[in-house]
Each structure stands twice: as C-alpha cells, then as structure tokens.
Scaffold this active site. Structure first.
Site, mmCIF file in Angstrom:
data_model
loop_
_atom_site.group_PDB
_atom_site.id
_atom_site.type_symbol
_atom_site.label_atom_id
_atom_site.label_comp_id
_atom_site.label_asym_id
_atom_site.label_seq_id
_atom_site.Cartn_x
_atom_site.Cartn_y
_atom_site.Cartn_z
ATOM 1 N N GLU A 333 0.782 -1.135 0.035
ATOM 2 C CA GLU A 333 -0.093 0.010 0.022
ATOM 3 C C GLU A 333 0.746 1.333 0.125
ATOM 4 O O GLU A 333 0.521 2.224 -0.424
ATOM 5 C CB GLU A 333 -1.018 0.058 1.252
ATOM 6 N N TYR A 407 -2.005 -7.409 -11.708
ATOM 7 C CA TYR A 407 -1.147 -7.174 -10.279
ATOM 8 C C TYR A 407 0.377 -8.174 -10.572
ATOM 9 O O TYR A 407 1.116 -7.683 -10.892
ATOM 10 C CB TYR A 407 -1.689 -7.922 -9.125
#
Length: 544
Positions: A333, A407
């Site tokens: 993150e 991803y």
C-alpha cells in the site's frame, strides 16, 4: 486538476484503437458511460474541494456539504457532479442561490442559465445527506465499513476504489481530474472518537453538540478514491525520519505492538526513496492508519489492517517463503504512494499502471533487503497467481478494469523489460526517471510506453501489446530440425521481436526470435531458456 501531460507520441492512436478491438465484448449501461466517460458536462478542471461532513455511527448516516472550485474549459450551462443515487441532494448553491438539477443514475446534472464562463474560476456548494452504501467486504466492494473495536467503540472507515468516491461524497468522479490545489476535509464525529483523514491535521473543534470536528488539509493533488475517513479510538505516535514526518494512528490498545511492528516502515522508505525518488507527498506527511479492513493506498493516510502479521494475513503470495519476512500491506500500500497516487491512470481501464508497478515494488523491497536472487525468486513466485483469463487493460470510457492479472503479470512484464535492457544501472535510472518525470501527473498506457521507449531506445510496443492487450503470455516454440533446433515466437501481437536469453553449453546467449523460424546448431535438449528473467512459456515440439 493534475495535468494530463502530452508527449509527442511515436505511435499515435495505434494502441488505443487496438485496445478497443481486443477487449471482451460486454454490455454496458448509460450509467457506466456517465461514470466512465469525459462528456461535455465534465469539461471543467477541479481546482479545490472543501469537504465538510458529520458522521452518525448509530444511524450509519452522514450529512454535509462540499464546496467545489473549478474552471470550465468552455462555457457550460450544465455540469455533471457525481453522487450515488441512494444519497439525498439537499440543495446546490451558487453565489448563495439554489441551482436546479436533475438526477440520472449516479450523476447529478446542475443547470446554470447564465452559464459557467470559460477559463473563469467558479464554485458551487453541494449539500447532501443519507445512509451511504455499506461495504459487505471492504476493500473489495466499496462503501463505508461500519465496525466496532473489541471495546465496543465505533471503528469506521471508507474504502471506495472502483466503486467510486461518489458513494459517499459529491465530486467529479473520474480519475483524470484531481484538485490541483488539494482539498480540506472536515469531519465531525461523536466526542471521544477521532477522525484521521488525508494530509495534515490543522485543528479540532468541540462543536458543543456531542461532536468534535477534526480538520485536515491536503496540499497536493489527490485521487478522489483516496479521500478517506478513519474514525475510532485512536492513539497516535510518530517521528521525523530523515526529514520525512511519519505518523501512525492505531487503536489505543494496540499502541505498544504497533510501535514495534511499524519499525519496518523505515527500511521500506529508505528503499523506495532510493529506487523511486523522494516520497511524493512530503508536504502532507506520511501516515499509516489502522483499519478493520485489510488495507488501501489512501494518499498520505495509508489504511492498514494486516493484524500486525508478516505476509498477507500470514500468507506468502509468492509461495516461496520470502513474502513471510515482511508485512505485505505496509509495503504494497505504501508502494502505491508512488504508483497510483502520485502517478495516476486517466482511465480505470489502465489500472495496471497502479497495480503492476506497485506489485513490482514488493520485489524491489525484497531486493533492497535481501539481494537480487531473493527479489527474483519472489517475483517469479508470483507466476502461480497469473490466470491468463482476459487482457489486463479493460474497456475505456465505462469505468471498467481489466483482469486481476494486472498485479502479478504487470510486475512480471516489468521484470522482463528489466532483463531486456540487461543493464541494472540503466534499469534503476529508468524507474526513478519514470517516477520523477510523471510525479503528480495523470498518464495512460501510451504515455508510459513512449517514455519507456524514449529512455531505453527499444521497440517495446509489441511487448506492451502482448502482455497488456492479450490474455496469453508469449510462447517460445522450439522444435528439432535435423541435428539442430528451430525456434520462433507464437504470439498475438504484431511484429513481436522481444529478445530472450538462453544457456547453451553453459554460455548465456541472447536470442532474437521473430514469428519466423530461425535455426540453432544445437538440439533442443541443449538449450535452457531463461524463464526466470523473461515471463514466457516454452513449448518444445516434435520434429516434423
């Protein structure tokens, strides 16, 4: 707004056209188009948001207003502001007087008979209220995450990526436009609770009605979906680390273990600033905020819910064991602060620009801490998560993401390009230049491609095309031909000429396959293709 930068495109329009042709055919509603397209009613640039909201945890109800400062790019008699249709529009004021409006799906069309004038800064104040949608499983489906901590106190957060910021506050809900002058966020919560939002805390005020308002100011442009509320019984600690203010807000009973666990932020920040450049929101500080949901990249207020565990809730997504050495949510993150928050895709269809680079940042962190071999082992371990189900790039103009392969496959594509370059000094300079050149800017796939080509002097269009716009990865086909081996690429992209390394008789050789057969005077069994450095499949056929 964050300016959409214009490059002299070497291949103008080619990739964009191909993308539309190659997507899976799906049916979309007018609501999808209203949300995902840049219609005339959206032809204005947002300069500032001033959001002021009160949250009632008992009723799961919010009310407030947002003053939107904007500059029309042409004279507009109608503008579109987005707010989910389950929320009430109480009034929309312009210079103290109400404006008429109409609603269609999640869009609100606001009429001004005299018109909003071209290139003249203007503003409206949008008053609203209601029960925002509750997330069933944040952050994977968006909305308010209404939870309580183990002491029974409210513990509330927003997580709306994909769903849209307009699920809970009125704004121009499109990734291409961010308030270039930042925003203010004022959140009133019951006394005894705290709100942590983006940017820096500028003050708090007891409103005298059982509520305390917490005031935050964001200096930098910010993604709409990054704007966050985090409400709870928070304790704070922090420090200035190498000139960067770092603050942590955790549930009061987790303070002791949080102070130990979040020490990992320091080596992470050392690594990322070395490889990607200075933390892009230094003016707004770096914060990590404990949430009940797993995590989100909320700009300068990163949501953390990994339960103080290593890996991804204790699991290693690479299957190598390396991922259990570090906290996935802290690293992933925060990587988004560079890739997604600072560099933002103009359309959600290009979200690989957020997720592919950020997933690669995980391997970068491993390499910083434990060396090249472990970094490569980690990124190669992500192959097990690639489904090759559909293209990474989604459909443009309808708020549609592509495959979740964005991803792992996005990271593996970058690792492949690294080894095409075959010079790590040039590779790390490229990544840092990319991060710093596009800092606080809006980009799309073509712009990323053209930058990478200009920096590397390589023909990367077919590589981007195959990995991003087709579902399958390249296949290097080998077959015995006489006493030697013939080889070629089997791909969907035109003019695919990616080089690849192989070990032949113990020596590394760079091959330059095309779609036409070429020959080596070595039998297939004597060739070992470097599939650890190039994300490809190898198929060995039989002699015809």
């Amino acid at each position: 707004m964050k300016k959409i930068i214009l490059f002299s495109l070497l291949f103008t329009g080619i990739l964009g056209v191909n993308a539309q042709l190659l997507q899976e055919k799906e049916s979309y509603t007018k609501g999808d188009t209203l949300r995902g397209s840049l219609r005339r009613e959206r032809n204005f640039n947002v300069r500032e948001y001033h959001l002021n909201v009160k949250v009632d945890p008992g009723k799961k109800y919010i009310e407030g207003h947002n003053r939107i400062v904007f500059v029309p790019q042409e004279k507009l008699h109608t503008i579109q502001i987005d707010l989910f249709e389950n929320m009430d529009v109480d009034s929309i004021l312009y210079r103290g007087k109400p404006l008429p409006y109409r609603r269609e799906y999640n869009a609100v069309f606001i009429d001004n008979s005299k018109g909003f004038q071209k290139n003249r800064k203007d503003s409206i104040t949008f008053y609203y209220s209601g029960n925002p949608i509750a997330a069933k499983r944040a952050p994977w489906d968006g909305g308010f995450d209404w939870k309580t901590d183990k002491n029974g106190k409210p513990w509330i957060a927003t997580a709306v990526q994909g769903t849209g910021a307009s699920a809970w506050w009125p704004n121009k809900d499109h990734q291409s436009d961010e308030p270039e002058n930042g925003m203010t966020i004022k959140v009133a919560v019951p006394n005894g609770l705290m709100d942590v939002s983006n940017g820096r805390l500028t003050g708090k005020k007891d409103l005298g009605n059982g509520y305390t308002r917490w005031d935050w100011k964001v200096t930098n442009p910010i993604n709409n979906y990054d704007v966050a509320l985090n409400i709870g019984d928070y304790a704070h600690f922090g420090e200035t680390y190498k000139g960067l203010d770092m603050d942590f807000y955790v549930l009061s009973y987790n303070l002791k273990k949080a102070k130990m666990h979040f020490q990992e932020v320091k080596p992470m920040m050392d690594c990322f600033q070395e490889k990607f450049g200075t933390y892009p929101f230094k003016e707004d500080s770096y914060k990590m905020v404990e949430t009940a949901h797993l995590g989100m990249e909320h700009q300068s207020a990163v949501a953390y819910g990994n339960k103080y565990m290593k890996g991804y809730l204790g699991r290693d997504l690479s299957g190598t064991g390396i991922g259990n050495r570090w906290d996935f949510i802290i690293i992933h993150e925060t990587g988004h602060e560079w890739f997604g928050n600072s560099i933002t895709s103009s359309d959600i269809a290009d979200m690989w620009i957020h997720e592919g680079f950020t997933t690669y940042s995980e391997a970068v962190y491993v390499e910083c801490r434990w060396g090249y071999e472990d970094g490569q082992a980690y990124v190669n371990g992500l192959k097990q998560n690639v489904r090759n189900d559909r293209p990474i790039i989604g459909d443009y103009g309808v708020n549609k993401e592509g495959s979740g392969d964005m991803y792992p496959k996005g990271a593996l594509m970058l690792n492949t390009i690294r080894h095409m370059i075959n010079d790590d000094d040039k590779w790390w300079q490229l990544i840092r230049n990319y991060s710093e050149t596009f800092k606080h800017m809006i980009v799309d796939t073509e712009m990323v491609l053209n930058f990478f080509e200009q920096e590397t002097k390589l023909d990367l269009e077919p590589v981007f095309d195959q990995y991003l716009r087709h579902k399958d990865i390249p296949v290097l086909e080998l077959k015995r031909e006489g006493s030697g081996t013939a080889y070629r690429w089997v791909v969907d992209a035109d003019n695919f000429n990616m080089p690849v390394d192989a070990s032949i008789n113990g020596k590394t050789v760079r091959l330059h396959p095309t779609s036409e057969w070429q020959k080596l005077d070595v039998p297939p069994g004597g060739i070992s293709v470097a599939t650890d450095r190039f994300f490809i499949n190898v198929k060995v056929g039989k002699q015809p």
